[in-house]
Each structure stands twice: as structure tokens, then as C-alpha cells.
Design a protein around this motif. Structure first.
Motif, mmCIF file in Angstrom:
data_model
loop_
_atom_site.group_PDB
_atom_site.id
_atom_site.type_symbol
_atom_site.label_atom_id
_atom_site.label_comp_id
_atom_site.label_asym_id
_atom_site.label_seq_id
_atom_site.Cartn_x
_atom_site.Cartn_y
_atom_site.Cartn_z
ATOM 1 N N SER A 146 0.831 -1.197 0.000
ATOM 2 C CA SER A 146 0.000 0.000 0.000
ATOM 3 C C SER A 146 0.872 1.255 0.000
ATOM 4 O O SER A 146 0.620 2.212 -0.744
ATOM 5 C CB SER A 146 -0.915 -0.005 1.231
ATOM 6 N N HIS B 152 1.346 4.077 -3.028
ATOM 7 C CA HIS B 152 1.218 5.514 -2.778
ATOM 8 C C HIS B 152 2.452 6.249 -3.309
ATOM 9 O O HIS B 152 2.341 7.328 -3.912
ATOM 10 C CB HIS B 152 1.038 5.772 -1.282
ATOM 11 N N TYR C 93 -4.561 -0.107 -0.932
ATOM 12 C CA TYR C 93 -5.021 0.621 0.249
ATOM 13 C C TYR C 93 -6.425 0.161 0.655
ATOM 14 O O TYR C 93 -6.691 -0.086 1.846
ATOM 15 C CB TYR C 93 -5.014 2.119 -0.056
ATOM 16 N N ARG D 244 0.543 0.697 8.762
ATOM 17 C CA ARG D 244 0.637 1.272 7.416
ATOM 18 C C ARG D 244 1.732 2.332 7.345
ATOM 19 O O ARG D 244 2.499 2.394 6.385
ATOM 20 C CB ARG D 244 -0.723 1.879 7.021
#
Length: 248
Positions: free
Chosen positions: A131, A135, A178, A191
Motif C-alpha cells: 500500500s 502511494h 489501500y 501502514r
């Protein structure tokens, strides 16, 4: 957006013939050219890590416990990443054909690290890193398209087309890992830990590859070392421009 579509586009580019004619295909600059050569070389194994992480968490949760929409997005995400990996493998193979044989060693090390992580790290931990990585790559795509289009414009074909194609698909599927992570109730701090680890890991691996490529060409001079630092950390450097997006 509601009308978002993930489209796994099938592309094939010839990198080696262009490199043989124009080794420094990014504006004639060895530092920027080898920055992109180094960055992209991490993508194939990175994307296999992403695909495995998404599959493992999906299977852990059970397809029947995930919405049909998210299941379909995971499927298309995996297909997009598989195509990216194939093209970046071809790019790295072209570099090896031109004599940068040390790139094989970097690949093997990353393969071993991925194999170790699959054996020793929980799927949710690997998805947290995925995730974060998605990003990061989507933020890079945003930077190349909106903030520093010169990175695209100064690249020779087909590298220009590959960068645009990859950036576009990274923006399309940036939320898939995500959203899947949120289904696991993995939490904020795991995270963020994934984001911190991924950022440092990427920068270290990137520097090692770029330094190798420049040294191989006899280009690891004090002037080029400064240019490499400024490319990332200078006034308009990539990491300084990226920082607000990464912190989001």
C-alpha cells in the motif's frame, strides 16, 4: 472517481536498439538517464511482491468476504502490474546486454529478499508495504505528469512512452492495495511503518544501482555525485517535491 476504469494495456517496446544508439537517452545526461535506469530496475521484483501480497491477503480474507467491485479491481491491478513487470524486465535485460551485468546481481538480491519476506512476514505486513509503495509510485506519477513534466519530455522514445504508460496505470490503481488493506482492519501505525520502511529501502537500493551504473561508465565523478544528490534533494529535487504527497 465513480467512473474510474483499470485498463490492463498490452504494450511492447524495443529498448536495446535505442540504448545502443543513444546510451544517455535522457537529454544526454548520464546522471538522470541512470537514475531512471536504476529506478525502473526495481519494478519487476517489486511488482511481483505487490501481486503476491494482494493475492495472499485476498485469499486470507476469502473472495466471498470482499465486494465484487474490489475483487475485480484486485484482478485488474494484478494484470496491470504483470504487464509493467514484463516491460521493465525487458528494459533491464537491455542494460545487461549493453554490459551492465551487475544489474543481474541486484535482481537476484531482490528476489532473495522477496522470497524471505514471503516466508517470514505476515501477509498483512507485506500488504502494508505494498500500500505504501503504491502511494509512492502514484505520487511519482503525479510529479512526472504535473510538477516536473521535463522528466517525461526530455526522455527519448520509447522510454518517454513507457514512463507515461506506467504513470497512467499507477494513478488508476493507486487505491486498490489501500482499499484491500482497510478490509483487513490493519490499522494506521502498521501502514505508516510500512511507508517509512519502503521509503528508506527504495532510496538505498536506488542509490546502489545508480552508483553502479555511473561507475561502470566512468561517470562517478565529484560533479556527477553532486548532480545525483541534487536530483533527489536539491531545491526542485524529486524527494523534496514528493514530500507533501508522501506525507498525505
Amino acid at each position: 472517481p465513480e467512473n474510474l476504469q483499470l485498463i490492463p494495456r498490452v504494450v511492447r517496446f524495443d529498448y536495446e536498439s535505442v540504448m545502443r544508439k543513444n546510451r544517455y537517452w535522457h537529454g544526454g545526461d548520464p546522471v538522470t538517464t541512470h537514475f531512471f535506469n536504476a529506478l525502473q530496475a526495481m519494478f519487476p521484483e517489486g511488482e511481483r511482491f505487490f501481486m503476491d501480497s494482494a493475492r495472499d491477503v485476498r485469499d486470507m480474507l476469502g473472495k466471498e468476504n470482499i465486494s465484487a467491485e474490489l475483487n475485480e479491481q484486485i484482478r485488474l491491478f494484478i494484470r496491470q502490474e504483470a504487464m509493467h513487470g514484463r516491460e521493465h524486465d525487458a528494459w533491464t535485460t537491455a542494460l545487461i546486454s549493453l554490459g551492465y551485468i551487475g544489474m543481474e546481481g541486484f535482481d537476484l538480491k531482490l528476489k532473495r529478499d522477496n522470497k524471505w519476506s514471503k516466508k517470514h512476514l505476515k501477509p498483512i505486513w507485506r500488504l502494508a508495504m505494498t500500500s505504501a509503495s503504491e502511494h509512492f509510485t502514484a505520487s511519482l506519477a503525479h510529479l512526472f505528469i504535473y510538477k516536473r513534466p521535463d522528466f517525461i519530455e526530455q526522455a527519448a522514445s520509447p522510454f518517454r512512452e513507457l514512463l507515461v504508460y506506467h504513470a497512467m496505470e499507477e494513478v488508476e490503481h493507486k487505491a486498490v492495495a489501500y482499499d484491500l488493506y482497510n478490509e483487513t482492519k490493519g490499522g494506521y501505525f502498521l501502514r505508516i511503518a510500512g511507508m517509512v520502511f519502503v521509503t528508506f529501502d527504495l532510496l538505498i537500493r536506488l542509490r546502489n544501482r545508480q552508483e553502479y551504473l555511473l561507475k561502470k561508465d566512468g561517470q562517478w565523478t565529484p560533479e556527477n555525485r553532486k548532480k545525483a544528490r541534487d536530483l533527489l534533494w536539491g531545491k526542485d529535487g524529486i524527494m523534496r517535491v514528493l514530500a507533501p504527497y508522501l506525507l498525505q
